[in-house]
Design an enzyme around this catalytic site. Structure first.
Site, mmCIF file in Angstrom:
data_model
loop_
_atom_site.group_PDB
_atom_site.id
_atom_site.type_symbol
_atom_site.label_atom_id
_atom_site.label_comp_id
_atom_site.label_asym_id
_atom_site.label_seq_id
_atom_site.Cartn_x
_atom_site.Cartn_y
_atom_site.Cartn_z
ATOM 1 N N CYS A 1 13.462 -8.029 -4.442
ATOM 2 C CA CYS A 1 14.467 -7.708 -3.432
ATOM 3 C C CYS A 1 15.871 -8.116 -3.872
ATOM 4 C CB CYS A 1 14.124 -8.368 -2.095
ATOM 5 S SG CYS A 1 14.016 -10.170 -2.169
ATOM 6 N N ARG B 1 16.795 -8.428 -7.386
ATOM 7 C CA ARG B 1 17.153 -8.082 -8.764
ATOM 8 C C ARG B 1 16.308 -6.928 -9.284
ATOM 9 N NH1 ARG B 1 17.885 -12.355 -11.144
ATOM 10 N NH2 ARG B 1 17.581 -13.728 -9.380
ATOM 11 N N ASN C 1 9.537 -19.859 -4.262
ATOM 12 C CA ASN C 1 8.288 -19.765 -5.007
ATOM 13 C C ASN C 1 7.843 -18.340 -5.323
ATOM 14 O OD1 ASN C 1 7.647 -22.610 -5.157
ATOM 15 N ND2 ASN C 1 7.293 -22.528 -2.956
ATOM 16 N N GLN D 1 5.941 -13.079 -8.973
ATOM 17 C CA GLN D 1 6.425 -11.778 -9.437
ATOM 18 C C GLN D 1 6.545 -11.751 -10.964
ATOM 19 O OE1 GLN D 1 9.836 -12.027 -6.894
ATOM 20 N NE2 GLN D 1 9.020 -10.557 -5.402
ATOM 21 N N GLY E 1 4.878 -5.721 8.408
ATOM 22 C CA GLY E 1 4.484 -5.988 7.028
ATOM 23 C C GLY E 1 3.780 -7.328 6.936
ATOM 24 N N ALA E 2 2.538 -7.322 6.434
ATOM 25 C CA ALA E 2 1.759 -8.559 6.350
ATOM 26 C C ALA E 2 1.452 -8.926 4.903
ATOM 27 C CB ALA E 2 0.460 -8.409 7.140
ATOM 28 N N GLY E 3 2.344 -8.549 3.998
ATOM 29 C CA GLY E 3 2.206 -8.949 2.603
ATOM 30 C C GLY E 3 2.639 -10.399 2.430
ATOM 31 N N GLY F 1 5.839 -11.154 4.439
ATOM 32 C CA GLY F 1 5.538 -11.122 5.867
ATOM 33 C C GLY F 1 4.757 -12.349 6.299
#
Length: 524
Positions: free
Chosen positions: A130, A132, A195, A200, A269-271, A274
């Site tokens: 989100c 970069r 974190n 990622q 959104g439940a990722g 979320g």
């Protein structure tokens, strides 16, 4: 006078000057034609008289085939490939640009394949979050590689090359390595020490290894993960609420009139992000919220992890407007590439009680809430770039924590660079053995063809064995001085000097370039 063609910028001044490229980002130089004196042993590298830019004539030869026979051979064999990062972040570019350049995680493998198909790119990795979008590559030519990647980004996003060049940053080799290590440690994040960036970077490493385009970039990401873990384990950088999600909750609560317990919260959104929003809302005293997701499984799993007394209500995404009508604060963190809320959706929602504006906190890139929604008096829209307001509150504390992490970053960078430097000798060792074996085999063949009539099988085998022993004994000392034992920078420097001497004495440069070109063509 001989004329040589090359598909790359061959002028040493152009290749070593970053200012030329930055001032000519959209240059379309496809060919440099160099006029030189004929090559011989005394003029191995050529006496360049003048450099003239011309349009490449049509030819069936590929750029890499032209490179093979060009005077650029010295530069491409003496200089190793460069690690380059071409990036745009919240530090350098607006959200509107980053969301157009964003590459969904599911598309990272395809992006890597396309990048490695570019003429001057050997290996590649994508890190798109989100905050970069960064492309890491191992490039045969750093400036031609940058040009090709930038044009690829432009073609994919529809953003002009000139606009990308205005907002991008470029880092090379050690600087690129240190930057990625700092990214993994959370030092380059909007919220220092957060974190999620670590996971990622780990995902990017997995994708690179799955695609199998080489070991430099995959090892770079592997070491970046190690650096991030060390920083978090050996410093206090990860203490406290350190995530984009926690900052989003803090921002919402500063804008929310009344208590959090009385406001109806909607989380879309439940990722991973979320889930973190839900956790921070609960920590702040929220006991009831609606969570929307494509499926109920993730929501059910989150519900099980929450403490008793917290009510989490699942709703499917097709009820989004009905749920939004009842909510005072709406958090969005989905991977949707199109907005979930536009102006025409929000303006029909009933007004919130007490006549205050409904809050939209959108931490998705691309954005889930269209910028047009902010035009409505009944809505207040905040995105990831607005989180700077919350982050600035503890700026001094974050700066102190960053200083604690820098020695670890430097140590890990030095270790990786030493490993990478040591790899330079491997091709020389392999090619030296190959060349001496070829010479040995040719001499034995001549001997056998001349005296073979009176030579039995046993004698021939003895000749083969003894000549191999002779060659191995001769190579023993050079090989010892071509192997880096990891004892320090002075030893590494000596090893690399030995490598350059061996390449020159045994004329291995051409063979090394041939190997590079063959490896590149095999991937196409």
């Amino acid at each position: 006078m001989a004329v040589y063609n090359a598909s790359v910028v061959l002028s040493p001044n152009l290749e070593t000057s970053s200012s030329w490229y930055h001032h000519n980002p959209s240059s379309s130089l496809d060919l440099i034609r160099i006029h030189t004196l004929p090559m011989n042993k005394m003029t191995r590298r050529g006496l360049i008289q003048r450099v003239r830019c011309e349009t490449s004539p049509s030819s069936d030869s590929s750029p890499l085939d032209k490179l093979k026979n060009s005077p650029a051979i010295d530069r491409y064999t003496r200089e190793r490939s460069s690690i380059v990062v071409i990036g745009l972040s919240f530090h350098t570019s607006p959200l509107e640009m980053r969301e157009r350049l964003a590459i969904p995680e599911a598309e990272w493998p395809l992006a890597i394949t396309q990048l490695c198909a570019l003429n001057h790119i050997e290996e590649a990795a994508v890190l798109s979050t989100c905050n970069r979008i960064e492309i890491y590559v191992s490039a045969l030519s750093r400036y031609r590689g940058v040009k090709e990647v930038t044009e690829w980004m432009s073609k994919r996003s529809g953003i002009p090359v000139s606009d990308i060049c205005q907002h991008r940053f470029l880092l090379y080799n050690k600087d690129a390595t240190q930057h990625l290590f700092q990214v993994s440690a959370g030092l380059e994040s909007l919220v220092i020490g957060e974190n999620q960036i670590q996971s990622q970077v780990r995902k990017a490493e997995q994708v690179v290894k799955q695609e199998g385009f080489g070991r430099i970039i995959s090892t770079l990401f592997e070491k970046a993960n190690k650096a991030g873990k060390r920083v978090r384990a050996q410093t206090n950088i990860a203490s406290g609420a350190v995530s984009v999600s926690s900052a989003a909750v803090e921002l919402a609560l500063t804008k929310l009139p009344g208590s959090v317990s009385s406001a109806m919260m909607l989380v879309i959104g439940a990722g991973e992000m979320g889930k973190r929003i839900i956790e921070h809302l609960v920590a702040k005293g929220c006991t009831k919220m609606v969570v929307m997701n494509r499926s109920e499984d993730k929501v059910a799993a989150i519900r099980k992890e929450m403490q008793s007394g917290v009510e989490i209500i699942y709703k499917p995404l097709d009820e989004i407007l009905a749920c939004a009508a009842e909510a005072k604060v709406i958090f969005t963190s989905t991977s949707s590439e199109t907005p979930l809320f536009l102006k025409e959706h929000v303006e029909i929602l009933p007004p919130c009680p007490a006549d205050y504006a409904r809050l939209f906190v959108d931490i998705s890139v691309p954005r889930n809430v269209g910028s047009c929604v902010a035009e409505l008096d009944s809505a207040r829209v905040y995105n990831v770039d607005d989180l700077k307001e919350v982050v600035a509150a503890n700026k001094e504390d974050r700066a102190r924590k960053s200083m604690e992490a820098l020695p670890i970053i430097r140590e890990e960078t030095i270790e990786f660079e030493g490993w990478r430097d040591s790899l330079q000798t491997f091709p020389t060792i392999r090619k030296l053995r190959s060349k001496t074996e070829r010479i040995r085999a040719e001499c034995v063949e001549k001997l056998i063809s001349k005296h073979g009539n009176g030579m039995d099988k046993k004698t021939r085998e003895a000749v083969e064995k003894q000549t191999r022993i002779i060659v191995n004994n001769i190579l023993d000392y050079p090989m010892k001085h071509l192997r880096y034992d990891g004892t320090g920078s002075s030893k590494l420097r000596e090893t690399l000097e030995n490598m350059q001497a061996v390449n020159r004495i045994y004329e291995l440069d051409g063979e090394l370039l041939e190997e590079k070109i063959r490896a590149k063509k095999d991937k196409k």
